[in-house]
Enzyme design. Structure first.
Site, PDB file in Angstrom:
ATOM      1  N   VAL A  15     -64.159  74.442  97.765  1.00  0.00           N
ATOM      2  CA  VAL A  15     -65.580  74.396  98.145  1.00  0.00           C
ATOM      3  C   VAL A  15     -65.848  73.234  99.102  1.00  0.00           C
ATOM      4  CG1 VAL A  15     -67.942  74.177  97.294  1.00  0.00           C
ATOM      5  CG2 VAL A  15     -66.277  75.507  95.988  1.00  0.00           C
ATOM      6  N   VAL A 134     -75.158  77.541  89.917  1.00  0.00           N
ATOM      7  CA  VAL A 134     -75.406  78.790  89.173  1.00  0.00           C
ATOM      8  C   VAL A 134     -75.332  79.976  90.126  1.00  0.00           C
ATOM      9  CG1 VAL A 134     -77.014  80.055  87.703  1.00  0.00           C
ATOM     10  CG2 VAL A 134     -76.932  77.556  87.579  1.00  0.00           C
ATOM     11  N   GLY A 136     -73.195  80.936  92.349  1.00  0.00           N
ATOM     12  CA  GLY A 136     -72.641  80.706  93.688  1.00  0.00           C
ATOM     13  C   GLY A 136     -73.670  80.749  94.794  1.00  0.00           C
ATOM     14  N   ASP A 203     -67.957  78.960  81.360  1.00  0.00           N
ATOM     15  CA  ASP A 203     -68.580  78.836  82.680  1.00  0.00           C
ATOM     16  C   ASP A 203     -69.948  79.538  82.688  1.00  0.00           C
ATOM     17  OD1 ASP A 203     -68.205  78.308  85.718  1.00  0.00           O
ATOM     18  OD2 ASP A 203     -68.602  80.462  85.639  1.00  0.00           O
ATOM     19  N   LYS A 207     -73.859  77.790  83.083  1.00  0.00           N
ATOM     20  CA  LYS A 207     -74.865  78.274  84.045  1.00  0.00           C
ATOM     21  C   LYS A 207     -76.119  78.748  83.306  1.00  0.00           C
ATOM     22  CE  LYS A 207     -71.182  79.562  87.249  1.00  0.00           C
ATOM     23  NZ  LYS A 207     -70.227  80.610  87.633  1.00  0.00           N
ATOM     24  N   GLY A 304     -66.135  81.768  95.093  1.00  0.00           N
ATOM     25  CA  GLY A 304     -65.384  81.679  96.341  1.00  0.00           C
ATOM     26  C   GLY A 304     -65.944  80.570  97.213  1.00  0.00           C
TER      27      GLY A 304
HETATM   28  N1  HSE Z   1     -65.214  80.478  88.427  1.00  0.00           N
HETATM   29  C1  HSE Z   1     -66.554  80.837  88.728  1.00  0.00           C
HETATM   30  C2  HSE Z   1     -66.668  82.341  88.684  1.00  0.00           C
HETATM   31  C3  HSE Z   1     -67.011  80.386  90.083  1.00  0.00           C
HETATM   32  O1  HSE Z   1     -65.668  83.026  88.526  1.00  0.00           O
HETATM   33  O2  HSE Z   1     -67.769  82.815  88.834  1.00  0.00           O
HETATM   34  C4  HSE Z   1     -67.630  79.047  90.091  1.00  0.00           C
HETATM   35  O3  HSE Z   1     -68.702  78.950  89.216  1.00  0.00           O
END
Ligand code: HSE
Length: 435
Positions: A15, A134, A136, A203, A207, A304
């Site tokens: 990133v 949150v 992307g 993850d 978020k 990504g």
């Molecule tokens: N690893 C996360 C996903 C991306 O697969 O959505 C970054 O938050």
């Protein structure tokens, strides 16, 4: 022209490198939009010699991101290191204390320390922007923070992890194994460094905890989130879901209920015809239901380098466009000191429909015993189907319930397990109402 906005970037992974490239490739457009140039004046990364496809030779290099945050001649500190403690927390705190604006993509840090960091930012009169944390590239933070004042949110839910959605999509479309799909997600750079963070729901939970605060004006309570990942979703579940008119998605859901706020992350069956069921691959989606607006659904790239960089650059540009003396809005849409204590609804009181897949001994009376356990727990069945496929002397029984409670389903499945009819653990997947 106004003076350049000087940016320091800590962390030049996928990133961070994308952010530096976008700032360089789009320098002319950004200058025109913001009325001033944005320059990368300082960077911090482990390896200074690595080729990142962008010329950073005029930036000052710092080994220690905290020193960058405190000492570099910058206006904005961009934290792309990751992690909820260590250098990420120390450098963001140092930057805010030094009166610098901060942009971060770090959901783990915000889910743990977001309110405390927001208090520092609001006291110092600087911005703490985190659009990339949150979903992307989806501008859900701006939408909830800036465009929904006066709305009372009843439920916010979404596909918040691109890796899980990519895996589930490919498992369904191609009949591939979970492991094969995970490997591809890692190869394509979607997955976190530790894949358990993605696939076990952490993850998504990080978020969701941020969205909950924005939605309900509550303190962030990431530890209260009920969490199940997707690693035990099998082809049998995916096929059965399809036959019943559902698709399996890993959802994060925060919902206002009579007993408090429910926050949960788990594999979920959504109707195949619903809009959220059409969200495939690495794409994310967030649905927000409110009294004034009704239902809003945002969808777009959730993982990504470029998608995340787009959100980070947007946050930096917002700072470049702001002017001295301008009063910045609160970090979580409500002043940090006003965020209310969080009242947790217990998962056992969750109400909804359930899919239950049982692998049973093929004996007389099993079906009747299962139906009795359901009736004894006041569970009304929408359907009960026995699949003839299965190993010798085994059958698969699939139940779909009408609305019931988590407590009733747990009692019923515990009872069926005790009856001794099962050859495997029951598989329980919640069904979510979705338009
Ligand atoms: N690893 C996360 C996903 C991306 O697969 O959505 C970054 O938050």
């Amino acid at each position: 022209m106004a003076e350049a906005l000087r940016v320091g970037i800590a962390g030049l992974g996928t990133v961070g490198a994308s952010v530096a490239r976008v700032l360089s490739d789009k320098a002319a457009e950004l200058t025109r939009q913001c009325g001033r140039p944005i320059v990368v004046a300082a960077v911090s990364a482990r390896d200074a010699s690595k080729d990142r496809g962008v010329d950073l030779s005029s930036a000052t290099w710092f080994v220690d991101p905290v020193k960058l945050a405190e000492q570099a001649d910058i206006d904005v500190f961009v934290e792309l290191i990751g992690g909820d403690e260590g250098p990420a927390r120390a450098s963001v705190t140092a930057a805010l204390e030094a009166g610098r604006h901060v942009v971060t993509a770090n959901k783990a840090l915000l889910s743990r320390h977001g309110v405390a960091l927001a208090e520092i930012a609001e006291t110092k009169g600087v911005l703490l922007n985190y659009e990339a944390a949150v979903a992307g590239g989806i501008p859900v933070i701006k939408t909830m923070r800036e465009a929904m004042a006066g709305n009372s949110v009843s439920r916010v839910f979404g596909i918040l992890n691109g890796t899980c959605n990519y895996i589930l999509t490919r498992m369904e479309a191609e009949g591939l194994s979970f492991d094969a799909c995970l490997k591809d997600a890692q190869r394509l750079g979607y997955a976190e460094a530790d894949p358990t963070f993605d696939i076990e729901g952490h993850d998504t939970a990080h978020k969701l905890s941020i969205l909950t605060a924005l939605a309900f004006g509550t303190k962030i309570a990431a530890d209260d989130i009920y969490m199940e990942g997707i690693s035990n979703i099998s082809q049998a579940d995916i096929r059965a879901a399809g036959e019943l008119g559902y698709r399996i998605k890993l959802l994060g859901v925060a919902q206002r209920t009579e007993s408090g706020i429910e926050q949960r992350v788990h594999p979920t069956m959504v109707p195949t015809a619903s809009v959220i069921a059409q969200v495939h691959g690495v794409t994310n989606a967030v649905a927000i239901e409110t009294d004034i607006l009704g239902e809003l659904l945002l969808s777009g790239p959730g993982a990504g380098g470029n998608a995340t960089a787009s959100a980070v650059v947007g946050d930096i540009a917002d700072i470049a466009k702001s002017r001295p003396g301008f009063q910045h809005g609160p970090v979580f849409g409500w002043p940090a000191k006003e965020l209310k204590p969080y009242k947790k609804a217990q998962m056992r009181s969750h109400a909804g429909g359930y899919f239950i897949r049982l692998t049973v001994h093929d004996k007389i009376g099993v079906f009747a015993a299962i139906a009795k356990r359901m009736a004894d727990n006041d569970i009304s069945l929408e359907s009960i189907v026995q699949h003839s496929a299965g190993a010798d002397n085994q059958k698969t029984v699939i139940l779909v319930t009408h609305e019931t409670t988590e407590a009733a389903v747990r009692k019923a499945t515990d009872g069926i397990t005790k009856d001794g009819h099962l050859t495997d653990k029951p598989q329980v997947i919640r069904i979510e109402r979705a338009g």
